[in-house]
Scaffold this active site. Sequence first.
Site, mmCIF file in Angstrom:
data_model
loop_
_atom_site.group_PDB
_atom_site.id
_atom_site.type_symbol
_atom_site.label_atom_id
_atom_site.label_comp_id
_atom_site.label_asym_id
_atom_site.label_seq_id
_atom_site.Cartn_x
_atom_site.Cartn_y
_atom_site.Cartn_z
ATOM 1 C CD GLU A 128 50.964 41.245 47.237
ATOM 2 O OE1 GLU A 128 50.841 42.464 47.904
ATOM 3 O OE2 GLU A 128 52.104 42.269 46.064
ATOM 4 C CB VAL A 131 49.920 44.619 40.568
ATOM 5 C CG1 VAL A 131 50.835 45.152 40.314
ATOM 6 C CG2 VAL A 131 48.583 45.363 41.158
ATOM 7 C CB ILE A 135 56.124 40.243 42.383
ATOM 8 C CG1 ILE A 135 56.809 39.192 41.225
ATOM 9 C CG2 ILE A 135 57.081 40.597 43.000
ATOM 10 C CD1 ILE A 135 57.049 39.909 40.289
ATOM 11 C CG ASP A 200 47.911 41.939 31.658
ATOM 12 O OD1 ASP A 200 47.331 41.358 32.747
ATOM 13 O OD2 ASP A 200 48.980 42.235 32.296
ATOM 14 C CE LYS A 204 49.197 43.101 35.215
ATOM 15 N NZ LYS A 204 50.313 41.849 34.945
ATOM 16 N N GLY A 301 50.380 32.618 36.224
ATOM 17 C CA GLY A 301 50.659 31.437 36.415
ATOM 18 C C GLY A 301 49.638 30.808 37.770
HETATM 19 N N1 NAP Z 1 46.740 32.812 35.293
HETATM 20 C C1 NAP Z 1 47.220 33.986 34.995
HETATM 21 O O1 NAP Z 1 48.328 33.538 35.874
HETATM 22 C C2 NAP Z 1 47.344 34.909 36.427
HETATM 23 C C3 NAP Z 1 47.308 36.256 36.996
HETATM 24 C C4 NAP Z 1 47.478 36.724 37.781
HETATM 25 C C5 NAP Z 1 46.202 36.857 38.050
HETATM 26 N N2 NAP Z 1 45.160 36.722 37.617
HETATM 27 C C6 NAP Z 1 43.953 37.168 37.475
HETATM 28 O O2 NAP Z 1 43.098 35.685 38.090
HETATM 29 C C7 NAP Z 1 41.576 35.870 37.485
HETATM 30 C C8 NAP Z 1 41.724 34.200 37.007
HETATM 31 O O3 NAP Z 1 42.565 33.911 35.955
HETATM 32 P P1 NAP Z 1 42.581 32.059 35.491
HETATM 33 O O4 NAP Z 1 43.206 31.985 34.456
HETATM 34 O O5 NAP Z 1 42.254 31.976 36.319
HETATM 35 O O6 NAP Z 1 40.938 32.682 34.435
HETATM 36 P P2 NAP Z 1 40.768 31.391 33.926
HETATM 37 O O7 NAP Z 1 41.199 30.502 33.397
HETATM 38 O O8 NAP Z 1 39.953 31.899 32.715
HETATM 39 O O9 NAP Z 1 39.432 30.519 34.877
HETATM 40 C C9 NAP Z 1 37.795 31.839 35.288
HETATM 41 C C10 NAP Z 1 37.175 30.756 36.189
HETATM 42 O O10 NAP Z 1 36.012 31.529 36.242
HETATM 43 C C11 NAP Z 1 34.916 31.114 36.781
HETATM 44 N N3 NAP Z 1 34.090 31.603 35.975
HETATM 45 C C12 NAP Z 1 34.592 32.538 34.647
HETATM 46 N N4 NAP Z 1 32.862 33.345 34.976
HETATM 47 C C13 NAP Z 1 31.951 32.642 35.614
HETATM 48 C C14 NAP Z 1 30.829 33.534 36.136
HETATM 49 N N5 NAP Z 1 30.402 33.903 35.056
HETATM 50 N N6 NAP Z 1 30.430 32.264 36.467
HETATM 51 C C15 NAP Z 1 31.005 31.178 37.460
HETATM 52 N N7 NAP Z 1 31.740 31.350 37.450
HETATM 53 C C16 NAP Z 1 32.799 32.046 36.041
HETATM 54 C C17 NAP Z 1 35.527 30.057 35.026
HETATM 55 O O11 NAP Z 1 34.134 29.109 35.326
HETATM 56 P P3 NAP Z 1 34.208 27.686 33.913
HETATM 57 O O12 NAP Z 1 35.682 27.045 34.390
HETATM 58 O O13 NAP Z 1 32.679 26.647 34.498
HETATM 59 O O14 NAP Z 1 34.157 28.373 32.894
HETATM 60 C C18 NAP Z 1 36.602 29.799 35.856
HETATM 61 O O15 NAP Z 1 36.592 28.673 36.708
HETATM 62 C C19 NAP Z 1 41.381 36.804 36.232
HETATM 63 O O16 NAP Z 1 41.616 37.765 37.275
HETATM 64 C C20 NAP Z 1 43.381 37.526 36.629
HETATM 65 O O17 NAP Z 1 43.394 38.432 35.969
HETATM 66 C C21 NAP Z 1 45.628 35.355 36.694
#
Ligand code: NAP
Length: 434
Positions: A128, A131, A135, A200, A204, A301
């Site tokens: 969920e 995308v 929402i 991006d 989606k 977020g």
């Molecule tokens: N941010 C948003 O608002 C949002 C919204 C919708 C969907 N998403 C999706 O949610 C996912 C995460 O986004 P995010 O914004 O939370 O990313 P982020 O802040 O960059 O966090 C990524 C996390 O994954 C860990 N990580 C990355 N590569 C790794 C590896 N090889 N082994 C172990 N841990 C690893 C990182 O570890 P370290 O902390 O140690 O570097 C970090 O804790 C993505 O797929 C993104 O597209 C995000």
Amino acid sequence: MQGRALRVAVLGCGVVGTQVVRLLTQLRSDLASRVGTPLELVGVAVRDLDSARAGVDRALLTTDAETLVENADIVIEVMGGIEPARSLLLRAIASGASVVTANKALLAQDGPTLYAAADAAGVDLYFEAAVAGAIPLVRPVRESLAGDRILRILGIVNGTTNYVLDQMATEGLDLDLAVKQAQELGYAEADPTADIEGYDAAAKAAILASLAFHTRVPLSSVYREGITAITADDVAWAARTGHVVKLLAIAEQTDAGVSVRVHPSLVPVGHPLAGVHGAFNAVFVEAEAAGELMFYGRGAGGAPTASAVLGDVVSVARHRVLGGRGPVESRYADLPLLAASAAVTRYQVRLDVADRPGVLAQVAAVVAAHGVSIDAVRQAPQLVPAETPAAHALAHLIITTHAATDAALSATVAAIAELDSVTRVVSVLRVEGA
Ligand SMILES: NC(=O)c1ccc[n+]([C@@H]2O[C@H](COP(=O)([O-])OP(=O)(O)OC[C@H]3O[C@@H](n4cnc5c(N)ncnc54)[C@H](OP(=O)(O)O)[C@@H]3O)[C@@H](O)[C@H]2O)c1
């Protein structure tokens, strides 16, 4: 409380992961009641054990994601990227875990592999949060509307670009300044390419279209155009003609097949999507029986995205307690995927032309000769330096067409550009939602 606790592993502890861990911890007792058994957080995989992570018990952190996923009932992937996320999810599935992911890039690129693996293992694959963040959209499209026929989806699914375009419209900023402001406020990454070039939103769109039309829509078949060519002038003229510029993800089913595209669009001010401001997302769905539906909220977020992740966790956990599975991949319709050139939409073309009699008729004749029909023409004086001789004065011509194919419009614009009386084709924008 029934049975043993379900072991939950989280991959990634960044923006989303820390909020997922927080909710799993703070709502522990409610979640246990909603699922019917406790959810026990057994570990959180990260790269760097020493980074500060507010509210996360350090004892849960590990760099050994492989072992973690093999010993979990539910694996939540919020690390992002293709590898190692893909291999870890496949390993989790092969070990019998149900998986929840927010990873749109991975799903758009390799969703079928994950679906097949989940199917073979008899476990759930939920996404969920991939995308439009918080929402509810994946569930409505693949479950609530499963008894209907979805005709069209028009969505603002990228908050960064919506913020940028909204600032351009409301504050008169140019694109670079609006992007800079978005970066300062944390709405845009240091490298904003994935957002402003539409990658991006395209991921989606591919996911949504696949669900809506029961057809595999690979990312490569999504036409993509970002907002980098949009000028402050485009936004100002949009307002003067009763529109706003939005980056839309569009998925529609026609008699010929399925068209999926992402591009800047002029949306009439009266359309519900025109009123979506700031970094908010909204998706407008048209279904045969349900009619028009609108989904609105925070598309990104940490906490909003974690809300969607946790909703999925409760669903897959309930299946493990009560039996049964969630929806599997539905691609029975296998509709043809249309090229971008076949997409049919309305256009607004702005031209700088010589300010003399007969120019309008000349342009209109070229448009008609290419089989494109004009809905409206507006002529406005062009601002030129006072010393410009009258003979060199320019006028601005704004032509809005009826629906035409992309191919017909491109040929029309190329022919218009050849006319002596046309100084410049200033912009060509699609009009959606009219
Ligand atoms: N941010 C948003 O608002 C949002 C919204 C919708 C969907 N998403 C999706 O949610 C996912 C995460 O986004 P995010 O914004 O939370 O990313 P982020 O802040 O960059 O966090 C990524 C996390 O994954 C860990 N990580 C990355 N590569 C790794 C590896 N090889 N082994 C172990 N841990 C690893 C990182 O570890 P370290 O902390 O140690 O570097 C970090 O804790 C993505 O797929 C993104 O597209 C995000």
